[in-house]
Design a protein around this motif. Structure first.
Motif, PDB file in Angstrom:
ATOM      1  N   THR A  76      24.699  -3.722  -5.073  1.00 10.51           N
ATOM      2  CA  THR A  76      24.604  -5.024  -5.737  1.00 10.51           C
ATOM      3  C   THR A  76      23.937  -6.051  -4.829  1.00 10.51           C
ATOM      4  OG1 THR A  76      26.612  -4.529  -7.012  1.00 10.51           O
ATOM      5  CG2 THR A  76      25.942  -6.827  -6.869  1.00 10.51           C
ATOM      6  N   SER A  77      24.258  -6.003  -3.535  1.00 11.66           N
ATOM      7  CA  SER A  77      23.623  -6.918  -2.582  1.00 11.66           C
ATOM      8  C   SER A  77      22.122  -6.657  -2.506  1.00 11.66           C
ATOM      9  CB  SER A  77      24.247  -6.749  -1.198  1.00 11.66           C
ATOM     10  OG  SER A  77      25.617  -7.091  -1.211  1.00 11.66           O
ATOM     11  N   ALA A  78      21.748  -5.385  -2.524  1.00 11.00           N
ATOM     12  CA  ALA A  78      20.318  -5.039  -2.500  1.00 11.00           C
ATOM     13  C   ALA A  78      19.617  -5.558  -3.750  1.00 11.00           C
ATOM     14  CB  ALA A  78      20.154  -3.529  -2.388  1.00 11.00           C
ATOM     15  N   GLN A  79      20.296  -5.441  -4.882  1.00  9.25           N
ATOM     16  CA  GLN A  79      19.716  -5.922  -6.132  1.00  9.25           C
ATOM     17  C   GLN A  79      19.504  -7.433  -6.092  1.00  9.25           C
ATOM     18  OE1 GLN A  79      22.078  -4.724  -9.471  1.00  9.25           O
ATOM     19  NE2 GLN A  79      20.367  -4.857 -10.909  1.00  9.25           N
ATOM     20  N   GLY A  80      20.433  -8.124  -5.445  1.00 10.05           N
ATOM     21  CA  GLY A  80      20.323  -9.579  -5.346  1.00 10.05           C
ATOM     22  C   GLY A  80      19.178 -10.050  -4.467  1.00 10.05           C
ATOM     23  N   LEU A  81      18.687  -9.156  -3.606  1.00 11.37           N
ATOM     24  CA  LEU A  81      17.591  -9.526  -2.706  1.00 11.37           C
ATOM     25  C   LEU A  81      16.215  -9.380  -3.344  1.00 11.37           C
ATOM     26  CD1 LEU A  81      18.750  -7.808   0.617  1.00 11.37           C
ATOM     27  CD2 LEU A  81      18.688 -10.263   0.152  1.00 11.37           C
ATOM     28  N   LEU A  82      16.134  -8.720  -4.492  1.00 12.05           N
ATOM     29  CA  LEU A  82      14.833  -8.373  -5.045  1.00 12.05           C
ATOM     30  C   LEU A  82      13.981  -9.593  -5.387  1.00 12.05           C
ATOM     31  CD1 LEU A  82      15.610  -5.285  -7.313  1.00 12.05           C
ATOM     32  CD2 LEU A  82      14.971  -5.396  -4.901  1.00 12.05           C
ATOM     33  N   GLY A  83      14.592 -10.661  -5.942  1.00 16.53           N
ATOM     34  CA  GLY A  83      13.825 -11.848  -6.301  1.00 16.53           C
ATOM     35  C   GLY A  83      13.193 -12.509  -5.095  1.00 16.53           C
ATOM     36  N   ASP A  84      13.997 -12.775  -4.056  1.00 15.85           N
ATOM     37  CA  ASP A  84      13.480 -13.400  -2.838  1.00 15.85           C
ATOM     38  C   ASP A  84      12.480 -12.491  -2.138  1.00 15.85           C
ATOM     39  OD1 ASP A  84      15.108 -15.554  -3.356  1.00 15.85           O
ATOM     40  OD2 ASP A  84      16.720 -14.869  -2.022  1.00 15.85           O
ATOM     41  N   ARG A  85      12.729 -11.184  -2.218  1.00 21.91           N
ATOM     42  CA  ARG A  85      11.852 -10.221  -1.545  1.00 21.91           C
ATOM     43  C   ARG A  85      10.453 -10.245  -2.160  1.00 21.91           C
ATOM     44  NH1 ARG A  85      11.015  -4.914  -3.191  1.00 21.91           N
ATOM     45  NH2 ARG A  85      10.188  -3.467  -1.607  1.00 21.91           N
ATOM     46  N   ALA A  86      10.367 -10.370  -3.504  1.00 18.86           N
ATOM     47  CA  ALA A  86       9.059 -10.394  -4.168  1.00 18.86           C
ATOM     48  C   ALA A  86       8.237 -11.591  -3.712  1.00 18.86           C
ATOM     49  CB  ALA A  86       9.252 -10.414  -5.676  1.00 18.86           C
ATOM     50  N   ALA A  87       8.890 -12.753  -3.636  1.00 17.69           N
ATOM     51  CA  ALA A  87       8.171 -13.945  -3.184  1.00 17.69           C
ATOM     52  C   ALA A  87       7.749 -13.802  -1.726  1.00 17.69           C
ATOM     53  CB  ALA A  87       9.066 -15.169  -3.366  1.00 17.69           C
ATOM     54  N   GLU A  88       8.623 -13.225  -0.912  1.00 17.31           N
ATOM     55  CA  GLU A  88       8.303 -13.040   0.502  1.00 17.31           C
ATOM     56  C   GLU A  88       7.134 -12.064   0.673  1.00 17.31           C
ATOM     57  OE1 GLU A  88      10.451 -11.370   4.613  1.00 17.31           O
ATOM     58  OE2 GLU A  88      11.528 -11.376   2.701  1.00 17.31           O
ATOM     59  N   MET A  89       7.135 -10.984  -0.111  1.00 13.22           N
ATOM     60  CA  MET A  89       6.047 -10.013  -0.017  1.00 13.22           C
ATOM     61  C   MET A  89       4.715 -10.639  -0.410  1.00 13.22           C
ATOM     62  SD  MET A  89       7.841  -6.570  -1.541  1.00 13.22           S
ATOM     63  CE  MET A  89       6.251  -5.750  -1.613  1.00 13.22           C
ATOM     64  N   ARG A  90       4.716 -11.482  -1.457  1.00 13.58           N
ATOM     65  CA  ARG A  90       3.477 -12.142  -1.890  1.00 13.58           C
ATOM     66  C   ARG A  90       2.971 -13.069  -0.787  1.00 13.58           C
ATOM     67  NH1 ARG A  90       0.715 -13.370  -6.554  1.00 13.58           N
ATOM     68  NH2 ARG A  90      -0.459 -15.327  -6.462  1.00 13.58           N
ATOM     69  N   SER A  91       3.901 -13.830  -0.205  1.00 13.19           N
ATOM     70  CA  SER A  91       3.514 -14.762   0.857  1.00 13.19           C
ATOM     71  C   SER A  91       2.951 -14.029   2.064  1.00 13.19           C
ATOM     72  CB  SER A  91       4.730 -15.599   1.253  1.00 13.19           C
ATOM     73  OG  SER A  91       4.436 -16.440   2.349  1.00 13.19           O
ATOM     74  N   ASN A  92       3.616 -12.932   2.460  1.00 10.78           N
ATOM     75  CA  ASN A  92       3.152 -12.166   3.628  1.00 10.78           C
ATOM     76  C   ASN A  92       1.785 -11.536   3.364  1.00 10.78           C
ATOM     77  OD1 ASN A  92       5.507 -12.781   4.989  1.00 10.78           O
ATOM     78  ND2 ASN A  92       6.522 -10.831   4.503  1.00 10.78           N
ATOM     79  N   PHE A  93       1.617 -11.052   2.129  1.00 10.09           N
ATOM     80  CA  PHE A  93       0.343 -10.414   1.796  1.00 10.09           C
ATOM     81  C   PHE A  93      -0.797 -11.439   1.802  1.00 10.09           C
ATOM     82  CE2 PHE A  93      -2.696  -8.424  -1.191  1.00 10.09           C
ATOM     83  CZ  PHE A  93      -2.884  -7.226  -0.519  1.00 10.09           C
ATOM     84  N   GLN A  94      -0.520 -12.621   1.256  1.00  9.66           N
ATOM     85  CA  GLN A  94      -1.533 -13.685   1.261  1.00  9.66           C
ATOM     86  C   GLN A  94      -1.875 -14.100   2.689  1.00  9.66           C
ATOM     87  OE1 GLN A  94       0.480 -16.532  -1.285  1.00  9.66           O
ATOM     88  NE2 GLN A  94      -0.942 -16.108  -2.986  1.00  9.66           N
ATOM     89  N   ALA A  95      -0.884 -14.187   3.526  1.00  8.29           N
ATOM     90  CA  ALA A  95      -1.127 -14.592   4.909  1.00  8.29           C
ATOM     91  C   ALA A  95      -1.962 -13.546   5.638  1.00  8.29           C
ATOM     92  CB  ALA A  95       0.210 -14.794   5.631  1.00  8.29           C
ATOM     93  N   ALA A  96      -1.680 -12.248   5.363  1.00 14.57           N
ATOM     94  CA  ALA A  96      -2.438 -11.184   6.015  1.00 14.57           C
ATOM     95  C   ALA A  96      -3.898 -11.214   5.587  1.00 14.57           C
ATOM     96  CB  ALA A  96      -1.818  -9.833   5.669  1.00 14.57           C
ATOM     97  N   ILE A  97      -4.146 -11.455   4.298  1.00 13.88           N
ATOM     98  CA  ILE A  97      -5.531 -11.520   3.812  1.00 13.88           C
ATOM     99  C   ILE A  97      -6.232 -12.757   4.368  1.00 13.88           C
ATOM    100  CG2 ILE A  97      -6.940 -11.853   1.739  1.00 13.88           C
ATOM    101  CD1 ILE A  97      -5.085 -10.024   0.258  1.00 13.88           C
ATOM    102  N   ALA A  98      -5.479 -13.847   4.438  1.00 12.34           N
ATOM    103  CA  ALA A  98      -6.074 -15.091   4.952  1.00 12.34           C
ATOM    104  C   ALA A  98      -6.525 -14.946   6.393  1.00 12.34           C
ATOM    105  CB  ALA A  98      -5.059 -16.227   4.826  1.00 12.34           C
ATOM    106  N   ARG A  99      -5.803 -14.117   7.165  1.00 11.81           N
ATOM    107  CA  ARG A  99      -6.200 -13.917   8.554  1.00 11.81           C
ATOM    108  C   ARG A  99      -7.501 -13.130   8.663  1.00 11.81           C
ATOM    109  NH1 ARG A  99      -0.530 -13.223   9.281  1.00 11.81           N
ATOM    110  NH2 ARG A  99      -0.734 -10.947   9.102  1.00 11.81           N
ATOM    111  N   VAL A 100      -7.757 -12.285   7.631  1.00  8.14           N
ATOM    112  CA  VAL A 100      -8.973 -11.487   7.641  1.00  8.14           C
ATOM    113  C   VAL A 100     -10.170 -12.285   7.098  1.00  8.14           C
ATOM    114  CG1 VAL A 100     -10.055  -9.401   6.726  1.00  8.14           C
ATOM    115  CG2 VAL A 100      -7.652  -9.367   7.435  1.00  8.14           C
ATOM    116  N   MET A 101      -9.918 -13.043   6.061  1.00  5.91           N
ATOM    117  CA  MET A 101     -11.004 -13.816   5.436  1.00  5.91           C
ATOM    118  C   MET A 101     -11.370 -15.024   6.297  1.00  5.91           C
ATOM    119  SD  MET A 101     -11.373 -12.015   2.623  1.00  5.91           S
ATOM    120  CE  MET A 101     -12.237 -13.056   1.439  1.00  5.91           C
ATOM    121  N   ASP A 102     -12.579 -15.487   6.148  1.00  8.34           N
ATOM    122  CA  ASP A 102     -13.002 -16.671   6.921  1.00  8.34           C
ATOM    123  C   ASP A 102     -12.222 -17.901   6.522  1.00  8.34           C
ATOM    124  OD1 ASP A 102     -16.498 -15.645   6.901  1.00  8.34           O
ATOM    125  OD2 ASP A 102     -14.844 -15.199   8.305  1.00  8.34           O
ATOM    126  N   SER A 103     -11.955 -18.023   5.241  1.00 14.17           N
ATOM    127  CA  SER A 103     -11.222 -19.206   4.784  1.00 14.17           C
ATOM    128  C   SER A 103     -10.488 -18.864   3.499  1.00 14.17           C
ATOM    129  CB  SER A 103     -12.189 -20.376   4.536  1.00 14.17           C
ATOM    130  OG  SER A 103     -13.034 -20.100   3.435  1.00 14.17           O
TER     131      SER A 103
END
Length: 296
Positions: free
Chosen positions: A174-201
């Protein structure tokens, strides 16, 4: 309720000039394995013993031992006339052959003859009396009752332990299930940050491409099915605990399935808290499987 494969019972008795002791014990086993140790002259009882023990236990490595002896002061020794005649005839032939060849032999004494196997016959070497067999048979039911009582008590303890472990697994799931919402937002943010580091802007980032990559990543890292299956396994395990049937093999299989989902959860986690929950689940599942090995 559950029944344990671990059990022990002992019983003593006496009748018809004999005293005896029974010992019945069982430990974990993959199947039903019954080993009976008893005097050969009581072998007529083995078939019925196997039938009665088999009706009480469905699984386990079981040993049933019977030790029996004449009571003190009652030797019951008798001369076996057939064996005595055979021995005396053999001695006569040997002495005759020896005399014919000039060989002198020391005459055999009565004590020498008595020491030949089978001459002095104890009742243990003959068929058991019906009174003795009936007395031994009367011991089997109470022996099995004591044996099953201990296995049931052990099973009740196992039921309590496994129920508690399932509750803990459910809490973690149940605790793992409760983390899924926050985890999705965190994954999107991390992925955007990783791409931003590769792209010029940030302005040069292709939003459509970004959305596509995030969708692929989301599918690969989605643990919703694993969590749903964990909940289903918890429900199935609880049903087995209360079924009243021998369920050890089924519980062992469920533990393998539990472990499969926990492993996948850890591999897909990409989140410190979710990884921590996955590892805690693996520890609990291993502990539960150790207990399941004792269940009939």
């Amino acid at each position: 309720m559950l029944t344990s494969m671990t059990g022990f019972a002992a019983r003593t008795g006496g009748a018809d000039g004999f005293s005896w002791s029974w010992e019945l014990r069982s430990v974990n086993g993959k199947g039903f394995d019954l080993r009976i140790r008893m005097p050969e002259w009581l072998g007529a009882m083995e078939a019925e013993l196997r039938k009665q023990v088999g009706a009480s236990a469905a699984r386990g490595s079981i040993s049933l031992n019977l030790r029996i002896a004449r009571e003190a002061g009652d030797t019951g020794i008798e001369i076996n006339e057939v064996a005595l005649s055979r021995i005396l005839e053999a001695i006569s032939q040997i002495e005759e052959r020896a005399g014919a060849t000039g060989v002198n032999l020391t005459p055999a004494s009565a004590s020498d003859v008595m020491n030949f196997r089978g001459v002095m016959d104890a009742p243990q070497n003959r068929e058991a009396s019906e009174d003795l067999l009936n007395a031994l048979r009367a011991d089997i039911a109470p022996l099995l009752a004591s044996f099953n009582e201990m296995r049931a008590a052990e099973g009740a303890s196992l039921h309590a332990v496994l129920s508690r472990q399932l509750d803990e697994i459910e809490t973690l799931t149940t605790s793992a299930q409760g983390l899924l919402g926050d985890r999705a937002a965190e994954m999107r943010s991390n992925f955007q940050a990783a791409i931003a580091r590769v792209m010029d802007s940030r302005a040069e980032m292709d939003e459509a491409r970004l959305a596509q990559e995030i969708a692929v990543l989301a599918v690969k890292s989605d643990v919703t099915e694993e969590i749903d299956r964990l909940h289903a396994h918890i429900s199935a395990a609880r049903d087995l605990l209360t079924s009243g049937a021998p369920v050890g093999r089924k519980l062992d299989f469920l533990c393998q399935e539990f472990n499969r989902e926990a492993n996948t959860l850890c591999s897909k986690a990409q989140n410190a808290k979710l990884t921590e929950i996955g590892l805690a689940l693996k520890v609990l599942i291993d502990q539960m499987r150790e207990q399941v090995q004792n269940v009939e």
